[in-house]
Structure formats: structure tokens, C-alpha cells
Design an enzyme around this catalytic site. Structure first.
Site, PDB file in Angstrom:
ATOM      1  N   ASP A   6       0.850  -1.180   0.000  1.00  0.00           N
ATOM      2  CA  ASP A   6       0.000   0.000   0.000  1.00  0.00           C
ATOM      3  C   ASP A   6       0.881   1.222   0.000  1.00  0.00           C
ATOM      4  OD1 ASP A   6      -2.466  -1.183   0.166  1.00  0.00           O
ATOM      5  OD2 ASP A   6      -2.423  -1.321   2.344  1.00  0.00           O
ATOM      6  N   ASP A  15      -5.065  -3.377   5.010  1.00  0.00           N
ATOM      7  CA  ASP A  15      -5.540  -3.000   6.338  1.00  0.00           C
ATOM      8  C   ASP A  15      -7.041  -3.176   6.535  1.00  0.00           C
ATOM      9  OD1 ASP A  15      -6.201  -0.941   4.659  1.00  0.00           O
ATOM     10  OD2 ASP A  15      -4.838   0.513   5.545  1.00  0.00           O
ATOM     11  N   ASP A  32      -9.573  -6.122   2.237  1.00  0.00           N
ATOM     12  CA  ASP A  32      -8.237  -6.583   1.860  1.00  0.00           C
ATOM     13  C   ASP A  32      -8.017  -8.043   2.262  1.00  0.00           C
ATOM     14  OD1 ASP A  32      -7.547  -4.135   0.838  1.00  0.00           O
ATOM     15  OD2 ASP A  32      -6.599  -3.430   2.684  1.00  0.00           O
TER      16      ASP A  32
END
Ligand code: ATP
Length: 892
Positions: free
Chosen positions: A326, A634, A638
Site C-alpha cells: 500500500d 488493512d 483486503d
């Protein structure tokens, strides 16, 4: 007591708590005493005694005990007692090792315990879920597991998935109203939340009504003992290998005994020697040492902010070839500051750093008062209203409580002189549709003091412009046509190319009595106001980490919900993208099959504007290309990608409980650089395990061969049973463990990732074990023969010489095991644990050779100083002969 039938006042009274301030520390202390810790009881742990006795259940140890008992009965008391003492010592060592392994594993569990936001003494704080007590007021939002049974007292579009408890996978909408029905099933208690269930949408506040075994989950806790396998692939492979080794060692032992008896040795002596040899040669300590090496490595990773949740990940880390990371918070600092504001063709800049609300607004480098600009005023105040974050002053510093993007917008408003509390006295928030990464926006419905109602939305500008009908141009709202769209797009691109993250604000007025229940209705036909451009600086250590990964054959890929241009600008700053690499957008991804993605995926460095759902496809495409993929995440959405990735990584700070549960690794600091550190450690642990496998097996091969050679050459026994056992004890334990603590060789991150299919003996390890083993055997038998020829009447002396040579050869060889290349390529003092381990092993050998009281027990004779030179020379041969050949090959 039926809390669902009580109204909020009654609940507050029944639990003797205060919804506005929570419990005080004093209350909490008392309640902990009364109700205990908020934990589900686990099954019985193995007791220390049981663990100790487990050490004896090994088959060969039992055989040895039996043989010893017989020798005791035959009158060899001293031998019998000594052998039993050694077996007990050995068990202590095994016990200590396993105990240590178990301890560090349970320490790990502690670390991955969930935390909860709780209101105590009037402020929100984070505590471990197990510290909750009845009466605590707790907050939860999408992705969290509810920490205890609660009565809901605030619901913002709160939905909870309760399948863990009720088997029903459709989320239940939660509300705060009283339900007057005494006979409800759990699934129907819509104003209650239950421990262990997962918030799938929205957020809420609840007051704890039951904890630990008193919760609904506690009642069925027995059903929940889910034993997830903590055995790593290598451990499994070693288990199989162990079986082969046992059979081989036994076969060779039988061969030694057979030849020995044929050569005319006494059967009883040969059997006792054989059994001792088998006990020594079977590397029974290997599994425990592997566990210790793994768990010590895991401890080291924790120090570098990476918590391993599933032990197999330690090994897989060393194989990782792609890291999908990310952007926000992992590659960047997630310390956001609004630096640019755009509306109706005008751009303002704001100065100041961090969350300190000090800064001025400028237009064309001229300071201005934002309160004089109507659009700017609207842009900033709406940004503060459609917001959850709070900026607090703690011991002189401004700290953020909430989402950094939102915090930045609060600070931007404060710099213009607004405060959220004042705004909330002018606008009441009637409803809220929380942010999610798929919609990429959030909305609130607010009512002003005159009763007018507005929808206020903020979100990704390219999404929001699509949901807007008009755009504010000065004081007028104009219809959005292609010209307006282009203007906004140019503004977005302009901000994004400066690596700014962009958020747009839009609103619409709705009639005073309209009730909007669905976000689709709220987030359409909006009036677009403008943009806020937010800087989120890259983490300084990431650039270097990306470079190191590249050198180690690991590709870093950025995955972000952010705008393409922003993402690419940051990726370039960090060395993730270059002018050749491709950027793929979420909408392109959505139209591609996994196969189509596979064809291009190796060239893509940035995936921008993706939704969490796309992550799974990305993982699969890389995996189909043969990569071992690490993927960070997170949110709730996901979780599937995290689970599918070879190494699922969850964020420790911003990660939801669900993401953490799906992950095998949690980053305590959310930092990309910690992934790199974990990979280094992962590679190192594997190499260390190879090191001691090599050491232990070569030693054992050496031990068996000494005996075999002696029998073939019709020599007497070169070692008596107790000596064999002593060699095993002093050389196997400490030095092997010290190898497990070795530091990485300088080239760990200079070579490609290991293939996950690689066998234990790959890269020349098998050859090293056999060649060193043979040489250790040959040197020892040579030393024995020299001493024996010198003085055939003193067999005990020759045996002592063989004993010393065997131990010394192994203790020299252990330093060779530290390197893939050669003993000469590493500083022998680089691992002081090993130096101390070897010195203490040496001392234990010298003691039994020279202390007269022990000589009787160990059948040893003091070695004369002149013979030590020969012993040392021969013991060095196995290591230095091959080091010499390495030098020769290098000089060629
Ligand atoms: P990452 O890089 O970790 O994927 P991200 O923040 O870029 O994080 P998302 O959180 O999915 O990705 O956000 C996507 C977009 O939604 C952002 O680019 C931003 O424009 C917008 N956004 C982010 N946070 C908020 C928020 N709290 N409210 C409204 N819009 C937001």
C-alpha cells in the site's frame, strides 16, 4: 438481565457507569477483581513435568535405558549411573530447548492480541481487549471484532456479521432502540453486539455488559479451539528426513555391531556401543533447535517491528520475490498536511507543517484572509463537517485522533480560524454514510439552525465530479459540461503531479423533512465545490529499502486507491517506478481477466485507483507468473488478498482486526522498511537452520564412520559408549544453538530469492555433509591408529586420543558451517555465542580427560602434551583441507 429490553438510562444505571466519561481507573480496578480478565479460557497447557518426561519417550533413548539397566544388573554400576546421568542431562537440554521454543511462541500470541478503543476517565484510549470490564464504553468500526458483549448505544450505519456465533453470514443492521421482547435469539438482538463478531460496515459505540466466559461466545468457547498448523514446510520436510536418518543410523549401527561381532568382539559390549552410537547419531534435538531458531528469529523480527502470526511465514519470507505494498502510511508517512486548495479556477496555498494549526493562506504569493472568500470558506468548513478526526493538544503538542487525511482537513480549517466544535453548534449531523475504499467517498447529512438540510460529501475528485451536476464558479453554480470537467481534471492533474493527494468537496441542499437512508441517494446530483491538495511525504527510509530489495531480486509494487499521477510521482521518488515501468488503473484492471493481467503484470510497478477487490486479482496474476507474493492491507476488503498471498501482511496501527487475522505478518509501525527487515531475517533464519543441519549431520556421519572404519579394519572399539554419549552431548547442544543465532552473511540481500521448492540439501549442502563427515571419520580413526600403534597396551589412551580428535574436529568444523563459501571468508569472532559455546564444550571435554575422578567414569587417560599437536593437526584436516581447495579455486 435482559439488556436489550432496557433503555439507555436503565443500562447505564444497571451497570453503574457513565456513557459520557466511561469508567474511572478505580472502577476498572475493582471490576477486574470482581469479573476477571476478558478472555476465553484455553485448553490445558502442557505441564513442565510432562514436557520433561516427553524427552524420554524417544524410542532409542528407551532402548539405551534398557541396555544401561542390563549393564547395571551385570555389575557395571559406574557405567550405568553415568549413562543415566548423561541421558538426564540430555533430557534437560531438550527440555530447556522445547520450553524456550514454547515460551517464545506464547509470547508471540500475546503480541498479536487485539486492542480496543475504550472511554475511560473521560478520554478515549486503546487497551488490550482482555482488559475490558463490564460497564466499559467501547468504540468499534468496520473491520473490528467487537471485544466483549455490548449493548449498542450509538450506531452509524452499523452492520455486524455474526456468523461466528449464529452461523448467519448476512450482516445484521444494528440500532440503539429498546426491543420489548424477552424471548429473542441472539441473531434478533439488534441493539446488542457480541464478542468476536465482526463489524462489516459503519461504526458504533457500545457499553460492555459481559466479558470473558460470561459472553455469548464464552458459552460456546469449547467449539472454537481452532488449531491452526504452526508447522513450517521445512519442519515438515525435516520430520520426513528425520525418519530417513533414523533408519539410516540404525542400519549403519547394526552394520557396525554386526561387523564388530564377526571380528570377534564381545556381543554385549558391541550392543551397548551400538545403542549409544544410535542415540548419538540420531539428531533427535534437530526439531527443537529448528523451532528455537525460528522463534529466536521471530523475536528478532519483533525488534524490527514485524510480528509473525504464522510461523511458516518465516520461511516463506525468504522466498518472496514481489512485495505489493500500500502507499499511504506504508511507503509514505501518513502525516498529511493540506498545502493547496483549488476552487473555480483559483488556487490558494497554505503553509505550516504537521498537525499544528499554524499557517497562513496565500493567493499568488500574497497573504489573504480566507474568511473573505466565500468558496474557500465553504470548501474548508464542509471539509471539517464531513469528518471524524479530532486534533487535540497533548502536553503542548498537537496530536491527531482519527484518519490522517481527515485530520489534515481539520487543520486546514483551523488555520483559517474555524473549529469543528463551533461548526457542530451551527450544524447538527443527522446521518452519516462512512468512507469506504470502494466508493472512495463519504457523506454526512447536516441540519443548520434554521432547519435547512444539506448533504456534504468528500472523496476522490474523479469520482465526485461524476456524481456532481453543477460546479461552483465564483458565487454561481454552473452545469457541468465537458469544459468544466476538463478544467477540474487539469486542476486535479496539476496538484497530483506535485505528488499531492487530492480530495474533493461537494454538497447539495435537500428539503428539510427528507430522510435519506441510502448513500446512493445522497451522493448524486451534487454541487462540486473544489479540491484540497494534501502532501504526504515518503518515509525517508523507504527509498533505500526498495533499492536493497531490488538487489535481492525482489520487485516492489505500489498499490493504492490514490490518483494515478500522485501515485506515479511518489513511486518515482521512491525508485519503485521509472520511465519504462507501467501504471495500471483500477478501471483497466476491472476489465481484465487474470490471464490478461498475467501477460503484463511483470512490467507494472504502480496500480492506482484500485479498490481492495482488485488486490486479489493482482496477487493471483503474480502467483501465476511463478512469484512468491507478499501483499499488505488493512481493511476488511483486503482480507481475501492477504489470505491468498504467500505472505499476507497487515498493518499494526491502521489495520483492522479482520485484516490482522487473515495475515501471517503484522507490521507494528506500518512501515515498508520493516518488511525488508523481516525478509532479511527470514532469509537468515533459513540459512542458519541449514548451517546447523549441516553441522549436526556431518558430525553424526563422522561419529558413525569412526566406528565403522574401526570394525572394518579389525581394530578395537575406538570409543567407549559413554564417550560417544558425551561427544553427542557437548557438541550437539550449545554449538548448534549458537549457529542458530548467527548473523547473516554479507551477501544475504545480494542474491535472488530462494525457490520454495528447494530441498534441504540444495546448493551443495548434501555434499558438504558427506565430505566433511567422511573426513571427520578418517581423521579420528587416523589419530586412534597412530596412538594405538604407538602403545598397543594402552587402549584407553588411544580411545582418549580418538575422543579428543572427534570433538575437536567437530568444534573446528562448526566455524566452517557459518559460511556457504569457506571458513576463511568469515571472522571467527563474528558470532561470540559460538565462540563461548565452543570454549565451554572444549572445557567439558578437557575436564573428563584430566580430572582424575572423572577419568574412571569416562574411561579416559590424561593426554600427553606432545600428542595434542597431532590431535589438533588431524582435527583441522576436515575443515582446512577443503578451505584450501576453496582458496585454490579462487586463485585460479
Ligand atoms: P492506499 O495507498 O493505502 O491504498 P489510499 O488512501 O490512497 O490508501 P483509499 O483509502 O482507498 O486509498 O482512498 C482512495 C481515495 O479516496 C483517496 O485517493 C482519496 O481521494 C479518497 N479518500 C481517502 N480517504 C478519504 C476520506 N476519509 N474521506 C473521503 N475521501 C477519502
Amino acid at each position: 438481565m435482559n439488556y436489550h429490553e432496557m433503555n439507555e438510562r436503565q443500562v447505564e444505571e444497571a451497570l453503574n457507569t457513565d456513557f459520557s466519561a466511561g469508567l474511572s481507573d478505580e472502577d476498572v480496578g475493582k471490576r477486574v477483581k470482581q469479573f476477571g480478565s476478558n478472555e476465553l479460557e484455553e485448553g490445558e497447557k502442557q505441564s513442565a513435568l510432562l514436557l520433561f518426561f516427553n524427552q524420554f519417550k524417544d524410542f532409542m533413548v528407551l532402548v539405551l535405558l534398557a541396555a544401561t539397566l542390563i549393564s547395571g544388573l551385570l555389575g557395571e554400576y559406574i557405567d550405568a549411573i553415568a549413562i543415566i546421568a548423561i541421558i538426564i542431562l540430555n533430557s534437560f537440554l531438550g527440555f530447556y530447548q522445547e520450553r524456550r521454543a514454547e515460551k517464545s511462541l506464547s509470547a508471540l500470541k500475546e503480541l498479536s492480541q487485539p486492542q480496543v478503543q475504550v472511554l475511560r476517565n473521560g478520554t478515549w484510549e486503546k487497551v488490550l481487549s482482555k482488559e475490558l470490564v463490564p460497564g466499559d464504553v467501547i468504540k468499534f468500526s468496520s473491520g473490528d471484532r467487537i471485544g466483549a458483549d455490548v449493548r449498542i448505544i450509538e450506531s452509524r450505519s452499523l452492520e455486524v456479521e455474526e456468523s461466528a456465533l449464529t452461523g448467519e453470514s448476512v450482516p445484521v443492521q444494528k440500532m440503539t432502540e429498546t426491543i420489548n421482547n424477552p424471548n429473542l435469539t441472539l441473531g434478533d438482538m439488534e441493539n446488542m453486539g457480541f464478542m468476536g463478531t465482526m463489524v462489516s460496515r459503519g461504526s458504533g459505540i457500545g457499553v460492555v455488559i459481559a466479558t470473558g466466559m460470561k459472553t455469548a461466545m464464552g458459552q460456546i468457547a469449547d467449539l472454537l479451539q481452532n488449531a491452526e498448523s504452526q508447522i513450517t514446510p521445512l519442519q515438515r520436510r525435516l520430520e520426513q528426513l528425520g525418519k530417513i536418518l533414523i533408519v539410516t543410523a540404525l542400519a549403519l549401527t547394526v552394520l557396525v555391531v554386526g561387523i564388530g561381532v564377526l571380528q570377534g568382539n564381545d556381543l554385549y559390549t558391541m550392543v551397548l556401543a551400538g545403542v549409544s552410537l544410535a542415540v548419538a547419531a540420531i539428531p533427535e534435538g534437530l526439531p527443537a533447535i529448528v523451532t528455537i531458531a525460528l522463534s529466536l528469529g521471530v523475536q528478532k523480527m519483533i525488534r524490527k517491528n514485524a510480528v509473525v502470526r504464522k510461523l511458516p511465514a518465516v520461511e516463506t519470507l525468504g522466498c518472496a520475490s514481489v512485495i505489493c505494498s500500500d502507499k499511504t502510511g506504508t511507503l509514505t508517512q501518513n502525516k498529511m498536511t493540506v498545502t493547496k486548495v483549488w476552487s473555480s479556477g483559483r488556487t490558494w496555498s497554505v503553509d505550516g507543517t504537521g498537525y499544528e494549526p499554524q499557517g497562513k493562506y496565500y493567493e499568488n504569493d500574497q497573504a489573504i484572509d480566507p474568511k473573505n472568500e466565500k468558496v474557500l470558506q465553504q470548501l474548508l468548513t464542509f471539509g471539517m463537517l464531513c469528518n471524524h478526526a479530532e486534533i487535540e493538544q497533548k502536553s503542548g503538542e498537537y496530536v491527531l485522533n482519527g484518519d490522517p487525511t481527515e485530520g489534515a482537513m481539520i487543520v486546514a480549517g483551523m488555520k483559517a480560524g474555524y473549529t469543528r466544535s463551533k461548526l457542530l453548534s451551527q450544524f447538527e449531523i443527522v446521518n452519516e454514510f462512512p468512507f469506504d475504499s470502494t466508493r472512495k467517498m463519504m457523506s454526512v447529512i447536516v441540519k443548520d439552525t434554521t432547519g435547512r438540510q444539506f448533504v456534504v460529501t468528500k472523496g476522490a475528485p474523479d469520482v465526485l465530479i461524476g456524481q456532481s451536476k453543477t460546479i461552483l464558479m465564483g458565487n454561481r453554480a454552473e452545469n457541468i459540461g465537458s469544459r468544466e470537467k476538463n478544467t477540474v481534471q487539469a486542476a486535479i492533474d496539476g496538484l497530483a503531479s506535485q505528488a499531492l493527494r487530492t480530495i474533493a468537496i461537494a454538497y447539495k441542499e435537500i428539503s428539510a423533512n427528507t430522510i435519506i437512508l441510502h448513500e446512493k441517494e445522497a451522493e448524486s446530483e451534487l454541487v462540486f465545490i473544489g479540491l484540497q491538495g494534501i502532501i504526504d511525504p515518503p518515509r525517508p527510509e523507504v527509498k533505500q529499502a526498495v533499492r536493497e530489495c531490488k538487489e535481492a531480486g525482489i520487485k516492489t509494487v505500489m498499490i493504492t486507491g490514490d490518483h494515478v499521477i500522485t501515485a506515479n510521482a511518489i513511486a518515482k521518488q521512491l525508485g519503485i517506478a521509472n520511465s519504462q515501468s507501467k501504471v495500471l488503473e483500477g478501471k483497466e484492471l476491472a476489465n481484465m481477466s487474470v490471464q490478461e493481467l498475467e501477460d503484463v503484470v511483470d512490467h507494472v510497478s504502480v496500480f492506482a485507483r484500485v479498490s481492495p477487490e482488485h488486490k486479489l486479482k493482482i496477487v493471483q496474476a503474480f502467483q501465476n507468473r511463478g512469484h512468491i507474493v507478499a501483499m499488505t492491507g488493512d481493511g476488511v476488503n483486503d482480507a481475501p488478498a492477504i489470505k491468498t498471498a504467500d505472505i499476507g501482511i497487515a498493518m499494526g496501527i491502521t489495520g483492522t482486526d479482520v485484516a490482522k487475522e487473515a495475515s501471517s505478518l503484522v507490521l507494528m509501525d506500518d512501515n515498508f522498511a520493516s518488511i525488508k527487515s523481516a525478509i532479511i531475517e527470514g532469509r537468515n533464519i533459513y540459512e542458519n537452520i541449514r548451517k546447523f543441519i549441516r553441522y549436526l549431520l556431518a558430525s553424526n556421519v563422522g561419529e558413525i564412520l569412526v566406528m565403522l572404519f574401526a570394525m572394518i579394519l579389525a581394530l578395537p572399539l575406538p570409543l567407549v559408549p559413554i564417550q560417544i554419549l558425551w561427544v553427542n552431548l557437548v557438541t550437539d547442544g550449545l554449538p548448534a544453538m549458537a549457529l542458530g543465532l548467527d548473523r547473516p552473511e554479507d551477501n544475504v540481500m545480494k542474491r535472488d530469492p530462494r525457490s520454495p521448492n528447494e530441498g534441504v540439501f540444495a546448493r551443495g549442502l548434501g555434499w558438504k555433509v558427506i565430505s566433511r563427515g567422511i573426513l571427520i571419520g578418517l581423521s579420528t580413526i587416523a589419530a586412534f591408529m597412530l596412538a594405538y600403534n604407538d602403545n598397543p597396551d594402552n587402549l584407553a589412551y588411544a580411545q582418549t586420543v580418538a575422543f579428543a580428535t572427534l570433538v575437536l574436529a567437530q568444534l573446528i568444523h562448526v566455524f566452517d558451517c557459518r559460511s556457504e563459501k569457506s571458513i576463511l571468508s568469515r571472522n571467527p569472532f563474528g558470532n561470540m555465542y559460538l565462540v563461548w559455546a565452543v570454549l565451554s564444550s572444549l572445557l567439558l571435554v578437557l575436564v573428563v580427560i584430566y580430572v582424575p575422578a572423572l577419568q574412571g567414569i569416562f574411561h579416559t587417560v590424561a593426554i600427553q602434551p606432545k600428542d595434542w599437536l597431532m590431535i589438533l593437526g588431524l582435527a583441522s584436516v576436515p575443515t582446512f583441507l577443503l578451505a584450501g581447495s576453496f582458496l585454490l579455486s579462487k586463485s585460479k
